[in-house]
Design an enzyme around this catalytic site. Structure first.
Site, short mmCIF file in Angstrom:
data_model
loop_
_atom_site.label_atom_id
_atom_site.label_comp_id
_atom_site.label_asym_id
_atom_site.label_seq_id
_atom_site.Cartn_x
_atom_site.Cartn_y
_atom_site.Cartn_z
N CYS A 1 0.58 -1.05 0.05
CA CYS A 1 -0.23 0.15 0.09
C CYS A 1 0.94 1.28 -0.41
CB CYS A 1 -0.89 0.12 1.37
SG CYS A 1 -2.00 -0.98 1.71
N TRP B 1 -3.50 -1.62 -1.50
CA TRP B 1 -4.24 -2.40 -1.91
C TRP B 1 -4.26 -3.69 -1.16
CZ3 TRP B 1 -3.45 -4.26 -7.12
CH2 TRP B 1 -3.35 -5.39 -7.20
N ASN C 1 1.24 0.05 6.08
CA ASN C 1 1.57 -1.50 5.19
C ASN C 1 1.96 -2.50 5.61
OD1 ASN C 1 2.08 -2.48 2.05
ND2 ASN C 1 4.00 -0.58 2.65
N GLU D 1 7.46 -13.19 -25.30
CA GLU D 1 6.77 -11.58 -24.85
C GLU D 1 7.20 -9.81 -23.74
OE1 GLU D 1 4.02 -11.69 -21.65
OE2 GLU D 1 5.52 -12.51 -20.40
C1 AGP Z 1 2.51 -13.44 -17.87
O1 AGP Z 1 4.01 -12.79 -18.32
C2 AGP Z 1 1.62 -12.32 -18.90
N1 AGP Z 1 2.00 -11.24 -18.93
C3 AGP Z 1 0.31 -13.04 -19.29
O2 AGP Z 1 0.88 -14.89 -19.76
C4 AGP Z 1 -0.61 -13.57 -18.12
O3 AGP Z 1 0.23 -14.55 -17.05
C5 AGP Z 1 -1.46 -14.43 -18.34
O4 AGP Z 1 -2.51 -12.84 -19.12
C6 AGP Z 1 -2.55 -14.40 -16.70
O5 AGP Z 1 -2.95 -13.32 -16.68
P1 AGP Z 1 -3.41 -13.54 -15.03
O6 AGP Z 1 -2.83 -14.33 -14.10
O7 AGP Z 1 -3.86 -12.19 -14.36
O8 AGP Z 1 -4.91 -14.41 -14.94
#
Ligand code: AGP
Length: 615
Positions: free
Chosen positions: A2, A74, A100, A495
Site C-alpha cells: 500500500c 492494495w 502497510n 513476450e
Molecule cells: C505473463 O507474463 C503474461 N503477461 C500473461 O501470460 C499472463 O500470465 C496471463 O495473461 C494470465 O493473466 P492472469 O494471471 O492475470 O490471469
C-alpha cells in the site's frame, strides 16, 4: 503493498496528501483515505476506487489542518470497501493510523483485547489502532503522562508480521509516530515540516533530504524535530541522505523498469505469501480461505488447475505438488481450451482458478463452467476483490502486491508457493507425515535467502544476456518439474524481447526437435540436481555434440556442468519440488536484460495487456 503519505508542518496538509497519494498509486489503488487533525478532532474521508474518487468526495468536505495521514490501499485482508479503507480509528475516534504490511496474529490479538474494543472492519490493520489505544489508555490508568510513541512501542511488542505505519492522535497535534518492520518508510525533512511516506516519490517536490527508517525503528516526528528509537526504547542516531532520484526512478525504487523491481521484490513478497500460513510443529499449511471441511477435502479425487499464460506454467508446477504431496490426480487446463471442451467434472473435483489479475476472461468463464457442473471452485488470485475472487467460493490471495509490468514475475513465484502449501495441506490429511511436512516448510522458509543469492548474480546474468542477445531463435529445455520452468523462461523471452523461442521437455528432443540443432540455435537447459539430473545431462551432451550454443542453469557446486559449456548460471540447492521457485529467476533476468539491450518497451510489450478481460 500500500502507499502511505503523512505530513506535519505549517502548510495545509490536504493538498500535499492528495498529491502524494497520486504519486503512490502504483503501490495500490483499490481505495484511499485521508485523516487530518484539527482542534482536538480528527476529520477522516475515505473512498473506494482510485484517488480521483477520493478527490471528488473531498469536494463535499472541509478538511483543514496542518498535520495529517493518508493511504492508498492494495487490499490483503478484507474486501475492497470504504469501511476497510485506511486510515483506521481505535474506539474513541482520537487515535488514527495508516499501515502497510500484514499483521499475522491479528485474530489472536483481537481475542486478547476481548469485547472492550469494537471492531468495524475486516482488516488486519484495525487491531493496531485498538492495541495502541489500549496501551495509551493504560498509561492514563497508571497516572503516567500519555505518550503515543511509548504506546506504539508497547503495542508493537505483541505484533507478529510486517508494518510500515504512521499514527496520529487528536490530543497530540504536534506529533506523528512512525514505525517500520519489513515495509519501507522514508522521512523527508523540510523547513519546519516533515513528510513520511512509503517511498520518496511524494516528497521530492518539496525536499531531497531524507532519512530512511530501518526495521525495528520507531520515530517521533514533530514539525521541527525527529527522534528515532529501537523497540527497546533506546535512542538511535540517524543519518540524513540526499536523494538523487527523480520521481519515476523513486517509484521504481531506483530500478530502470517495474519488471526489474518486481523481479527483485520476489524474496519479500514470497515471505508475505507464506507468512502465517503454515504450522511448523504439525508440518502442515493452514490456508484458511478454502471453505471446505476436512471430510470434503478428503472426498476430492481430482484437482484441475485452470489458468492462462504464466499462471498456467505456475499451475504446471502445482500439478507436481498436488500429485506428489496429496496423491490427487491433477490436471492443468489452459482456460481457453477448458471452457469449450465439455469438461468432465463432478462433486469430487476441486477446480482452482489461478490468476494474477483475477479478471482474465477465459479463466473466469472456465470457472463458471466448472461451477455449473458441480465442482468445488476456488481461486488462487493476487488482486483482492477481483471478479474471480468474488465468484469463487473461497481460495487464497497470493499477496504479491501490485504487479505493474505486463510480464508476470513475482505473481508466478507466489502462485507456486501457494499451490505447494495447498498440496501440503491436502497431503497432511492423507499420506504426508509430519516430518516430511516439516522438511518442506523449512525448505520453503529458506527460499527468500536463496532468491537473494540468485539476484546478486544479476551482473553475470546480464553478461550472458549480452552474449546471446543477437540470436533469432532459442530453445528452452527442462525435464520433470523443470519443464514448466523452461516453458515460463521461453514465455518471458518471447513476450518482452520478441525473440522466437520454444520450450520442450528434453526427453522429446530425439522425436523431432533435434533436427533444429545447429550453431545458430542456442539451447538454455535447466540441469539442476533433481531426480532426472543424469538424464538431463545426457540430453545436454547430445546437444553439445551437435554444436548448438548451450547456456545451463545448474546447482551450485556442480563443477561438472562446466565440462559441457562455459556459460553456466548457478542456483542454490533446494528440495526438488521447490526448484521452480529459484530456477525461474535467472530466466526472468535473462529475458529482461536481452529485452533492454534490444531496446524493447520492457514494461509494456507490444500487442499485450496486463489484464486480459476479453476473450
Ligand atoms: C505473463 O507474463 C503474461 N503477461 C500473461 O501470460 C499472463 O500470465 C496471463 O495473461 C494470465 O493473466 P492472469 O494471471 O492475470 O490471469
Amino acid at each position: 503493498m500500500c502507499g502511505i503519505i503523512a505530513y506535519i508542518g505549517n502548510k495545509q496538509a490536504l493538498p500535499i496528501l492528495v498529491k502524494g497519494l497520486r504519486r503512490l498509486e502504483y503501490r495500490g489503488y483499490d481505495s484511499a483515505g485521508v485523516a487530518i487533525a484539527q482542534d482536538g478532532k480528527i476529520n477522516r474521508v475515505r473512498s473506494v476506487g482510485r484517488i480521483d474518487n477520493l478527490d471528488e468526495k473531498l469536494k463535499d468536505h472541509t478538511v483543514e489542518g496542518t498535520v495529517g495521514i493518508a493511504h492508498t490501499r492494495w487490499a490483503t485482508h478484507g474486501g475492497v470497501t470504504e469501511e476497510n479503507a485506511h486510515p483506521h480509528f481505535g474506539c474513541d475516534g482520537k487515535l488514527v493510523l495508516v499501515h502497510n504490511g500484514i499483521i499475522e496474529n491479528y485474530r489472536e490479538l483481537k481475542t486478547n483485547l476481548g469485547d472492550t474494543h469494537e471492531f468495524k472492519t475486516q482488516t488486519d490493520t484495525e487491531i493496531l489502532a485498538h492495541l495502541i489505544e489500549f496501551h495509551y489508555e493504560q498509561q492514563k490508568i497508571h497516572n503516567e503522562t500519555p505518550d503515543v510513541r511509548l504506546a506504539v512501542e508497547h503495542a508493537l511488542a505483541h505484533v507478529r508480521g510486517t508494518y510500515g505505519l504512521v499514527v496520529m492522535h487528536a490530543d497530540h497535534p504536534d506529533l506523528l509516530v512512525a514505525a517500520r518492520l519489513g515495509s519501507p518508510l522514508v522521512v523527508g525533512i523540510g523547513e519546519g515540516e516533515h513528510y513520511i511516506a512509503s517511498d520518496a516519490t511524494p516528497m521530492l517536490a518539496y525536499t531531497k533530504k531524507v532519512i530512511f527508517l530501518e526495521d525495528g525503528e520507531v520515530a517521533e516526528i514533530s514539525r521541527d524535530n525527529m527522534e528515532t528509537y529501537n523497540l527497546k526504547d533506546e535512542a538511535i542516531e540517524k543519518h540524513v541522505e540526499e536523494i538523487e532520484w527523480n520521481e519515476t526512478q523513486a517509484q521504481k525504487q531506483g530500478f530502470d523498469h517495474f519488471m526489474l523491481k518486481e523481479i527483485f521484490d520476489q524474496p519479500t513478497v514470497f515471505e508475505d505469501a507464506i507468512r502465517g500460513r503454515y504450522n511448523l510443529l504439525e508440518g502442515t499449511a493452514n490456508l484458511g480461505g478454502l471453505n471446505m471441511s476436512d471430510d470434503e477435502m478428503r472426498s476430492v479425487n481430482r484437482v484441475i488447475l485452470i489458468a492462462c499464460g504464466t499462471a498456467s506454467y505456475a499451475a504446471m508446477v502445482g500439478k507436481y505438488a498436488f500429485e506428489r504431496l496429496a496423491g490427487i490426480p491433477t490436471e492443468v487446463d489452459v482456460a481457453s481450451e477448458f471452457r469449450y471442451r465439455d469438461p468432465i467434472v463432478d462433486e469430487h473435483t476441486l477446480v482452482f482458478g489461478v490468476s494474477q489479475s483475477g479478471e482474465t476472461a477465459d479463466t473466469l468463464a472456465a470457472l463458471r463452467e466448472a461451477k455449473r457442473k458441480g465442482a468445488f471452485v476456488r481461486g488462487i488470485v493476487n488482486v483482492v476483490g477481483s471478479t474471480i475472487a468474488r465468484e469463487t467460493d473461497g481460495g487464497t490471495y497470493i499477496h504479491a502486491g501490485p504487479e505493474l509490468a505486463v510480464a508476470s514475475t513475482k505473481a508466478y513465484t507466489n502462485m507456486v508457493a501457494i499451490m505447494v502449501l495447498y498440496a501440503l495441506q491436502f497431503g497432511r490429511l492423507k499420506r504426508v507425515s509430519p516430518a516430511t511436512g516439516q522438511r518442506l516448510l523449512k525448505a520453503l522458509r529458506e527460499i527468500p535467502a536463496k532468491m537473494h543469492e540468485i539476484l546478486e548474480q544479476k551482473d553475470l546474468i546480464k553478461e550472458m544476456a549480452l552474449k546471446y542477445k543477437d540470436y533469432k531463435d532459442f530453445l528452452f529445455l527442462g525435464r520433470g518439474i523443470n519443464f514448466p520452468v523452461a516453458l515460463e523462461g521461453s514465455h518471458k523471452l518471447k513476450e518482452i524481447s520478441y525473440i522466437h523461442s520454444e520450450a520442450y521437455p528434453a526427453g522429446e528432443m530425439k522425436h523431432g526437435v533435434n533436427a533444429l540443432l545447429a550453431s545458430d540455435f542456442p539451447v538454455l537447459a535447466i540441469m539442476t540436481k533433481d531426480q532426472l539430473y543424469d538424464k538431463m545431462r545426457s540430453n545436454v551432451e547430445e546437444i553439445k555434440a551437435r554444436k548448438a550454443p548451450i547456456l545451463l542453469i545448474a546447482t551450485k557446486g556442480d563443477e561438472g556442468a562446466k565440462e559441457l559449456t562455459d556459460d553456466v548460471l548457478y542456483v542454490p540447492d533446494t528440495m526438488e519440488l521447490l526448484e521452480p521457485l529459484l530456477n525461474t529467476i535467472p530466466l526472468q533476468l535473462f529475458a529482461y536484460y536481452i529485452a533492454v539491450e534490444l531496446g524493447r518497451d520492457v514494461d509494456r510489450p507490444r500487442n499485450l495487456a496486463k489484464s486480459v478481460t476479453v476473450e
